[in-house]
Design a protein around this motif. Sequence first.
Motif, PDB file in Angstrom:
ATOM      1  N   ALA A   6       0.775  -1.045   0.005  1.00  0.00           N
ATOM      2  CA  ALA A   6      -0.119  -0.032   0.221  1.00  0.00           C
ATOM      3  C   ALA A   6       0.938   1.422   0.081  1.00  0.00           C
ATOM      4  O   ALA A   6       0.655   2.129  -0.741  1.00  0.00           O
ATOM      5  N   LEU A   7       1.932   1.183   0.872  1.00  0.00           N
ATOM      6  CA  LEU A   7       2.834   2.497   0.579  1.00  0.00           C
ATOM      7  C   LEU A   7       3.481   2.444  -0.450  1.00  0.00           C
ATOM      8  O   LEU A   7       3.607   3.942  -0.998  1.00  0.00           O
ATOM      9  N   LEU A   8       3.942   1.502  -1.053  1.00  0.00           N
ATOM     10  CA  LEU A   8       4.879   1.855  -2.286  1.00  0.00           C
ATOM     11  C   LEU A   8       3.847   2.266  -3.477  1.00  0.00           C
ATOM     12  O   LEU A   8       4.070   3.077  -4.199  1.00  0.00           O
ATOM     13  N   ARG A   9       2.606   1.530  -3.497  1.00  0.00           N
ATOM     14  CA  ARG A   9       1.570   1.876  -4.328  1.00  0.00           C
ATOM     15  C   ARG A   9       1.470   3.384  -4.446  1.00  0.00           C
ATOM     16  O   ARG A   9       1.305   4.193  -5.520  1.00  0.00           O
ATOM     17  N   THR A  10       1.031   3.819  -3.134  1.00  0.00           N
ATOM     18  CA  THR A  10       0.764   5.393  -3.063  1.00  0.00           C
ATOM     19  C   THR A  10       1.911   6.310  -3.782  1.00  0.00           C
ATOM     20  O   THR A  10       1.743   7.109  -4.268  1.00  0.00           O
ATOM     21  N   ALA A  11       3.209   6.025  -2.965  1.00  0.00           N
ATOM     22  CA  ALA A  11       4.267   6.740  -3.550  1.00  0.00           C
ATOM     23  C   ALA A  11       4.671   6.493  -4.969  1.00  0.00           C
ATOM     24  O   ALA A  11       4.952   7.529  -5.858  1.00  0.00           O
ATOM     25  N   ALA A  12       4.403   5.477  -5.685  1.00  0.00           N
ATOM     26  CA  ALA A  12       4.700   5.237  -6.975  1.00  0.00           C
ATOM     27  C   ALA A  12       3.639   6.036  -7.914  1.00  0.00           C
ATOM     28  O   ALA A  12       4.006   6.642  -8.886  1.00  0.00           O
ATOM     29  N   ARG A  13       2.335   5.984  -7.552  1.00  0.00           N
ATOM     30  CA  ARG A  13       1.287   6.587  -8.024  1.00  0.00           C
ATOM     31  C   ARG A  13       1.580   8.239  -8.036  1.00  0.00           C
ATOM     32  O   ARG A  13       1.284   8.918  -8.943  1.00  0.00           O
ATOM     33  N   ALA A  14       2.133   8.621  -7.051  1.00  0.00           N
ATOM     34  CA  ALA A  14       2.164  10.155  -6.766  1.00  0.00           C
ATOM     35  C   ALA A  14       3.435  10.475  -7.485  1.00  0.00           C
ATOM     36  O   ALA A  14       3.643  11.788  -7.792  1.00  0.00           O
ATOM     37  N   SER A  15       4.304   9.624  -7.817  1.00  0.00           N
ATOM     38  CA  SER A  15       5.627  10.219  -8.455  1.00  0.00           C
ATOM     39  C   SER A  15       5.416  10.684  -9.886  1.00  0.00           C
ATOM     40  O   SER A  15       4.637  10.060 -10.515  1.00  0.00           O
ATOM     41  N   ARG A  16       5.985  11.553 -10.276  1.00  0.00           N
ATOM     42  CA  ARG A  16       6.122  12.288 -11.647  1.00  0.00           C
ATOM     43  C   ARG A  16       6.985  11.827 -12.472  1.00  0.00           C
ATOM     44  O   ARG A  16       7.225  11.875 -13.706  1.00  0.00           O
ATOM     45  N   GLU A  17       7.998  10.831 -12.012  1.00  0.00           N
ATOM     46  CA  GLU A  17       9.121  10.044 -12.818  1.00  0.00           C
ATOM     47  C   GLU A  17       8.484   9.192 -13.865  1.00  0.00           C
ATOM     48  O   GLU A  17       7.317   8.537 -13.411  1.00  0.00           O
ATOM     49  N   GLY A  18       9.201   8.856 -14.736  1.00  0.00           N
ATOM     50  CA  GLY A  18       8.822   7.923 -15.691  1.00  0.00           C
ATOM     51  C   GLY A  18       9.249   6.545 -15.459  1.00  0.00           C
ATOM     52  O   GLY A  18       8.788   5.595 -16.155  1.00  0.00           O
TER      53      GLY A  18
ATOM     54  N   ALA B  53       7.954 -10.878  -0.643  1.00  0.00           N
ATOM     55  CA  ALA B  53       8.596  -9.637  -1.069  1.00  0.00           C
ATOM     56  C   ALA B  53       8.623  -9.543  -2.429  1.00  0.00           C
ATOM     57  O   ALA B  53       8.501  -8.477  -3.091  1.00  0.00           O
ATOM     58  N   LEU B  54       8.700 -10.850  -3.139  1.00  0.00           N
ATOM     59  CA  LEU B  54       8.690 -10.877  -4.567  1.00  0.00           C
ATOM     60  C   LEU B  54       7.146 -10.311  -4.934  1.00  0.00           C
ATOM     61  O   LEU B  54       7.043  -9.734  -5.705  1.00  0.00           O
ATOM     62  N   ALA B  55       6.171 -10.973  -4.328  1.00  0.00           N
ATOM     63  CA  ALA B  55       4.735 -10.634  -4.580  1.00  0.00           C
ATOM     64  C   ALA B  55       4.310  -9.263  -4.541  1.00  0.00           C
ATOM     65  O   ALA B  55       4.119  -8.675  -5.454  1.00  0.00           O
ATOM     66  N   VAL B  56       5.081  -8.509  -3.693  1.00  0.00           N
ATOM     67  CA  VAL B  56       4.864  -7.085  -3.476  1.00  0.00           C
ATOM     68  C   VAL B  56       5.818  -6.275  -4.549  1.00  0.00           C
ATOM     69  O   VAL B  56       5.125  -5.297  -5.214  1.00  0.00           O
ATOM     70  N   LEU B  57       6.771  -6.938  -4.888  1.00  0.00           N
ATOM     71  CA  LEU B  57       7.817  -6.252  -6.114  1.00  0.00           C
ATOM     72  C   LEU B  57       6.905  -6.326  -7.217  1.00  0.00           C
ATOM     73  O   LEU B  57       6.754  -5.502  -8.116  1.00  0.00           O
ATOM     74  N   LEU B  58       6.193  -7.661  -7.374  1.00  0.00           N
ATOM     75  CA  LEU B  58       5.593  -7.911  -8.762  1.00  0.00           C
ATOM     76  C   LEU B  58       4.384  -7.119  -9.101  1.00  0.00           C
ATOM     77  O   LEU B  58       4.060  -6.683 -10.022  1.00  0.00           O
ATOM     78  N   GLU B  59       3.587  -6.728  -7.886  1.00  0.00           N
ATOM     79  CA  GLU B  59       2.318  -6.132  -7.787  1.00  0.00           C
ATOM     80  C   GLU B  59       2.771  -4.629  -8.036  1.00  0.00           C
ATOM     81  O   GLU B  59       2.110  -4.068  -8.942  1.00  0.00           O
ATOM     82  N   CYS B  60       3.894  -3.949  -7.631  1.00  0.00           N
ATOM     83  CA  CYS B  60       4.171  -2.805  -7.763  1.00  0.00           C
ATOM     84  C   CYS B  60       4.604  -2.628  -9.411  1.00  0.00           C
ATOM     85  O   CYS B  60       4.174  -1.608 -10.002  1.00  0.00           O
TER      86      CYS B  60
END
Length: 98
Positions: A18-30, A46-53
């Motif tokens: 949830a934290l990574l998703r929020t940060a990734a969506r807020a990022s303006r980086e490509g 940990a792999l599941a989290v990375l794959l979902e991200c």
Amino acid sequence: MLVLPAEVTQSQAETCLALLRTAARASREGEIVIDAAPLERFDSSALAVLLECRRDCLADGKRFAVAGMPPRLAELAALYGVANLLATQAPEPAPTPD
């Protein structure tokens, strides 16, 4: 760069994602780069989290990479046949004093 915590097991995976998703969506980086170097204790969650991200980033039109993947995590990714999905990036070198 987003950073994983020292521990990502089944009990932390949902919160971490949830934290990574929020940060990734807020990022303006490509490209979203996740630094996995802090990981000390982890399981396949940990792999599941990375794959979902990765899936989320690609759906948002962003590139995805993992930096500093611990060797044990890389071995686990290879064992599960997902290593090629988690493009790795060399960690940035620490700045040298002038």
